[in-house]
Design a protein around this motif. Sequence first.
Motif, PDB file in Angstrom:
ATOM      1  N   PRO A  59       0.670  -1.303   0.004  1.00 15.71           N
ATOM      2  CA  PRO A  59       0.080   0.113  -0.060  1.00 15.71           C
ATOM      3  C   PRO A  59       0.874   1.282   0.023  1.00 15.71           C
ATOM      4  CG  PRO A  59      -0.799  -1.615   1.678  1.00 15.71           C
ATOM      5  CD  PRO A  59       0.439  -2.108   1.034  1.00 15.71           C
ATOM      6  N   ALA A  60       2.097   1.238   0.252  1.00 20.64           N
ATOM      7  CA  ALA A  60       2.868   2.421   0.586  1.00 20.64           C
ATOM      8  C   ALA A  60       3.540   2.610  -0.866  1.00 20.64           C
ATOM      9  CB  ALA A  60       3.978   2.127   1.603  1.00 20.64           C
ATOM     10  N   VAL A  61       3.650   1.871  -1.639  1.00 20.14           N
ATOM     11  CA  VAL A  61       3.976   2.201  -3.206  1.00 20.14           C
ATOM     12  C   VAL A  61       3.051   1.321  -4.173  1.00 20.14           C
ATOM     13  CG1 VAL A  61       6.043   1.693  -4.509  1.00 20.14           C
ATOM     14  CG2 VAL A  61       6.308   1.617  -2.235  1.00 20.14           C
ATOM     15  N   PRO A  62       1.876   1.854  -4.491  1.00 19.35           N
ATOM     16  CA  PRO A  62       0.917   1.332  -5.142  1.00 19.35           C
ATOM     17  C   PRO A  62       1.535   1.402  -6.810  1.00 19.35           C
ATOM     18  CG  PRO A  62       0.039   3.480  -4.593  1.00 19.35           C
ATOM     19  CD  PRO A  62       1.219   3.212  -3.449  1.00 19.35           C
ATOM     20  N   VAL A  63       1.171   0.399  -7.517  1.00 19.85           N
ATOM     21  CA  VAL A  63       1.446   0.137  -8.867  1.00 19.85           C
ATOM     22  C   VAL A  63       0.313   0.645  -9.840  1.00 19.85           C
ATOM     23  CG1 VAL A  63       2.790  -0.864 -10.626  1.00 19.85           C
ATOM     24  CG2 VAL A  63       3.353  -1.094  -8.162  1.00 19.85           C
ATOM     25  N   PHE A  64       0.580   1.489 -10.691  1.00 23.14           N
ATOM     26  CA  PHE A  64      -0.441   1.823 -11.770  1.00 23.14           C
ATOM     27  C   PHE A  64      -0.072   1.476 -12.998  1.00 23.14           C
ATOM     28  CE2 PHE A  64      -0.857   4.846  -8.048  1.00 23.14           C
ATOM     29  CZ  PHE A  64      -1.981   4.623  -7.634  1.00 23.14           C
ATOM     30  N   ARG A  72       5.481   7.367  11.593  1.00 20.55           N
ATOM     31  CA  ARG A  72       4.041   8.060  11.045  1.00 20.55           C
ATOM     32  C   ARG A  72       4.150   9.301  11.343  1.00 20.55           C
ATOM     33  NH1 ARG A  72      -0.628   6.688  13.597  1.00 20.55           N
ATOM     34  NH2 ARG A  72       0.472   6.789  15.644  1.00 20.55           N
ATOM     35  N   LEU A  73       4.110  10.038  10.268  1.00 24.97           N
ATOM     36  CA  LEU A  73       4.088  11.473  10.431  1.00 24.97           C
ATOM     37  C   LEU A  73       2.848  12.215  10.107  1.00 24.97           C
ATOM     38  CD1 LEU A  73       7.644  12.230   8.780  1.00 24.97           C
ATOM     39  CD2 LEU A  73       7.073  11.680  11.137  1.00 24.97           C
ATOM     40  N   ALA A  74       2.387  13.242  10.749  1.00 30.80           N
ATOM     41  CA  ALA A  74       1.397  14.215  10.288  1.00 30.80           C
ATOM     42  C   ALA A  74       1.746  15.549   9.936  1.00 30.80           C
ATOM     43  CB  ALA A  74       0.277  14.161  11.445  1.00 30.80           C
ATOM     44  N   GLN A  75       1.296  16.009   8.975  1.00 30.94           N
ATOM     45  CA  GLN A  75       1.888  17.612   8.323  1.00 30.94           C
ATOM     46  C   GLN A  75       1.104  18.545   9.320  1.00 30.94           C
ATOM     47  OE1 GLN A  75       1.101  19.835   4.822  1.00 30.94           O
ATOM     48  NE2 GLN A  75       2.777  18.799   3.961  1.00 30.94           N
ATOM     49  N   LEU A  76       1.578  19.338   9.860  1.00 27.51           N
ATOM     50  CA  LEU A  76       0.959  20.182  10.406  1.00 27.51           C
ATOM     51  C   LEU A  76       0.783  21.642   9.882  1.00 27.51           C
ATOM     52  CD1 LEU A  76       1.994  19.285  14.369  1.00 27.51           C
ATOM     53  CD2 LEU A  76       0.078  18.361  13.002  1.00 27.51           C
ATOM     54  N   GLY A  85      -3.840  14.425   6.133  1.00 28.06           N
ATOM     55  CA  GLY A  85      -3.980  13.084   6.645  1.00 28.06           C
ATOM     56  C   GLY A  85      -2.545  12.873   7.640  1.00 28.06           C
ATOM     57  N   ALA A  86      -2.185  11.298   7.462  1.00 26.20           N
ATOM     58  CA  ALA A  86      -1.058  10.871   8.104  1.00 26.20           C
ATOM     59  C   ALA A  86      -0.366  10.081   6.985  1.00 26.20           C
ATOM     60  CB  ALA A  86      -1.383   9.984   9.097  1.00 26.20           C
ATOM     61  N   ALA A  87       1.052  10.211   7.055  1.00 32.07           N
ATOM     62  CA  ALA A  87       2.041   9.159   6.324  1.00 32.07           C
ATOM     63  C   ALA A  87       2.486   8.084   7.095  1.00 32.07           C
ATOM     64  CB  ALA A  87       2.845  10.399   5.603  1.00 32.07           C
ATOM     65  N   ARG A  88       2.343   6.792   6.522  1.00 35.04           N
ATOM     66  CA  ARG A  88       2.869   5.771   7.399  1.00 35.04           C
ATOM     67  C   ARG A  88       4.203   5.318   6.339  1.00 35.04           C
ATOM     68  NH1 ARG A  88      -0.909   1.156   8.013  1.00 35.04           N
ATOM     69  NH2 ARG A  88      -1.722   2.326   9.748  1.00 35.04           N
ATOM     70  N   ILE A  89       5.523   5.778   6.901  1.00 36.48           N
ATOM     71  CA  ILE A  89       6.479   5.500   6.040  1.00 36.48           C
ATOM     72  C   ILE A  89       7.381   4.542   6.449  1.00 36.48           C
ATOM     73  CG2 ILE A  89       8.620   6.977   5.239  1.00 36.48           C
ATOM     74  CD1 ILE A  89       7.021   9.311   6.500  1.00 36.48           C
ATOM     75  N   ARG A 123      13.202  12.835   4.650  1.00 32.18           N
ATOM     76  CA  ARG A 123      12.980  12.468   3.347  1.00 32.18           C
ATOM     77  C   ARG A 123      12.685  11.031   3.322  1.00 32.18           C
ATOM     78  NH1 ARG A 123      17.794  13.202  -0.641  1.00 32.18           N
ATOM     79  NH2 ARG A 123      17.208  11.221  -1.870  1.00 32.18           N
ATOM     80  N   TRP A 124      11.726  10.526   2.411  1.00 36.69           N
ATOM     81  CA  TRP A 124      11.524   9.311   2.071  1.00 36.69           C
ATOM     82  C   TRP A 124      11.290   8.853   0.665  1.00 36.69           C
ATOM     83  CZ3 TRP A 124       8.378  12.441   5.032  1.00 36.69           C
ATOM     84  CH2 TRP A 124       7.459  12.947   4.547  1.00 36.69           C
ATOM     85  N   GLU A 125      11.045   7.772   0.283  1.00 41.06           N
ATOM     86  CA  GLU A 125      11.014   7.222  -0.916  1.00 41.06           C
ATOM     87  C   GLU A 125       9.388   6.952  -1.180  1.00 41.06           C
ATOM     88  OE1 GLU A 125      13.551   4.165  -2.061  1.00 41.06           O
ATOM     89  OE2 GLU A 125      14.980   5.278  -2.806  1.00 41.06           O
ATOM     90  N   SER A 126       8.762   6.247  -0.183  1.00 38.54           N
ATOM     91  CA  SER A 126       7.382   5.953  -0.532  1.00 38.54           C
ATOM     92  C   SER A 126       6.713   6.044   1.019  1.00 38.54           C
ATOM     93  CB  SER A 126       7.390   4.397  -0.980  1.00 38.54           C
ATOM     94  OG  SER A 126       7.843   3.606   0.125  1.00 38.54           O
ATOM     95  N   ALA A 127       5.571   6.235   0.914  1.00 45.87           N
ATOM     96  CA  ALA A 127       4.821   6.267   1.955  1.00 45.87           C
ATOM     97  C   ALA A 127       2.860   6.008   1.930  1.00 45.87           C
ATOM     98  CB  ALA A 127       4.639   7.686   2.712  1.00 45.87           C
ATOM     99  N   GLU A 128       2.626   5.407   2.735  1.00 44.88           N
ATOM    100  CA  GLU A 128       1.060   4.981   2.509  1.00 44.88           C
ATOM    101  C   GLU A 128       0.276   6.044   3.232  1.00 44.88           C
ATOM    102  OE1 GLU A 128      -1.871   1.641   3.939  1.00 44.88           O
ATOM    103  OE2 GLU A 128      -0.005   1.424   4.588  1.00 44.88           O
ATOM    104  N   LEU A 129      -0.398   6.969   2.492  1.00 41.26           N
ATOM    105  CA  LEU A 129      -1.249   8.042   2.892  1.00 41.26           C
ATOM    106  C   LEU A 129      -2.299   7.541   3.474  1.00 41.26           C
ATOM    107  CD1 LEU A 129      -0.420  10.311  -0.043  1.00 41.26           C
ATOM    108  CD2 LEU A 129       1.100   9.872   1.760  1.00 41.26           C
TER     109      LEU A 129
END
Length: 480
Positions: free
Chosen positions: A64-69, A276-280, A330-334, A349-355
Motif C-alpha cells: 500500500p505504501a507503493v501502489p503500482v499503476f 508515522r508523520l502528520a503534516q501540521l 492526513g497521516a503518512a505511514r513511512i 526524506r522518504w521514497e514511499s509512504a502510505e497516505l
Amino acid sequence: MIQITQQMIDALAPNPAASSNARKISQKGGFIRLERSADETFYLGECTGSGASRYITSADFLDPAVPVFRCSCPSHQFPCKHSLALLCEMMAGKPFAVCDIPDDILQKRAKKAARAAKSESDGDGAEAPKAPPKVNRAARTKKLQRQLEGLELTARLVQDLMNAGLGTMGGTALATYRTLAKQLGDYYLPGPQRLLNRLILEISAFQKDGDDAHYESAIDVLEKLWALVKKSRQYLTEKVESGRVEQDASLLFEELGGVWKLSELEALGLAKQNARLAQLSFWVAFDAARGEYIDTGCWADLDTGEVSLTYHYRPVKALKYVKQEDTFFGAARIPALAYYPGEGSRRVRWESAELLPLEPGDLDGLRRCAASDLAAEVKAAKNLLKNTLSGPAVYRLLRFARIGRAGDVLALQDTVGGTIALGDLPGMEPTTARLTLLPDPSLLESQVLLGAFWYDGAERRMKLQPLSIVTADQVVRLLY
C-alpha cells in the motif's frame, strides 16, 4: 476495499489538471467495467477513451505504501488520469466485481519478490545490513582538493570585503562579484555560491531603496559565508590529510552544496523504520539566490512529537517539469524515513509512504508529546540558533495556557506563567495577526501550538511565530 481519500489522489496526481480530469471521468460514468481481487490488493477498470478507444487501467496495492499503476492509454503522465479516475471510483464506493488477478500481474509480483529476496542475509527473513556506498577515493580526494582551492578564493574575497567594507561592492563592482560567484560552481561549491549571490542581491536592493534592512541582511550573509569558509577549510583539510575521504554525518557537506542520497543517510544510521508523520503546516517561498521555489512541509512524528521538515525544490527554469507539492491533511505511514544530519528541526526524506487519514487519538498523542516548559524551549532554541550555519528558526510543539494581548503585542503564556512575544519571522508569510481572526476563543486557551522560535536582532529577543493550533480533534492551520 482499500481506503482512498481525495488527499491521496491529489498527492499522487502529476498535476492539478490530471486530478480534475480524473474526477470528471468518474462523475460522467466513464467506466464500463470495474473488478477487484478477492483479497482487495488489485483493482482494474475498463474506461472509455476518445472515440471508440477503450483503456484498461489497474492499481496494484500489494504494497500500500507503493501502489503500482498501469494503463493502456498513450499518456506520458504517471499516474495518468484514467488511473486516478479508478481511484475516484474506489473512493466513491462503486461496486467492483470479484476477479482473479491476471497472470501478468502475478508474474510481475513474483519478479519483485525475487529481487527483494536477494537483499535478505539468510533464510530466516532478516534483512541484510546495507553496505556503505562504494567510494572512489582518488576521485573524492581530487574533488575535495578542488573545493579547498575554491574556498581559498572565497576567503580572500570575504577578507577584502571585511577590510574595505560592503560599500565597495556597489556600482560596477557588482558585475565582478557576479563573475566570481559563477566561478565558484567550477569548484563544486554551490553552497558558498548561493550565499555570494544572496549577498549581491541584498547590496543591489540596498542601492535601489536605501533600506538599512538590506544592509543588515548583507552583513548577516557575509558572516555566514565567512563562518562556512573557516569551518569548511579545516574540515576538508583534515579529511584530505588523514585520507578519510568517506562521507560522514557533517552538516558541512550539505552547506557546501552536496546532495545526500538516501542510501548514504541510511548507511550513516540516520534512519527510522515504520515512522508515522502528520503534516501540521505547509508554505511556499521563493529563494532568489537559488532561483528556486521551495515547498516546505512541517511534520510531527505521531509517536514522539518530534518536528521535522521536508523541502521540495522547484527551479524556475524547470517549473513546468517539476510538480509543486501541496498541503496534506492526513497521516503518512513511512516504511523507511531518512534524517539529514543536524540538530533541532531536522530535514527528512522518504521514497514511499502510505497516505492515510488521521486516526482517533493521533492528535491526543501529539498533545501529550508537546513541551510545557517555555523557558527550557527558548533556551534550547537560542543555543541552536547561535550556530551561524543553523537555519533561521527552530520548530516545536508547545503546550500553552493562553494567547492574548500583552501591551502592544500578542504573547503566549505557558502553563507555569512564562511568556514570549509572538511575531512573524522575516521572509515568512505573516500569521500572527490571524490569531485575532479565529472565530472560536477557546482555541487560544489550554491548547498546543506548533510554533517557530526565531531571534529578532532588532529587538534583541527571541520570538515565536504561530503556525498551527492542535486541539484534541483538529489542526487549525494559520499557514498551509
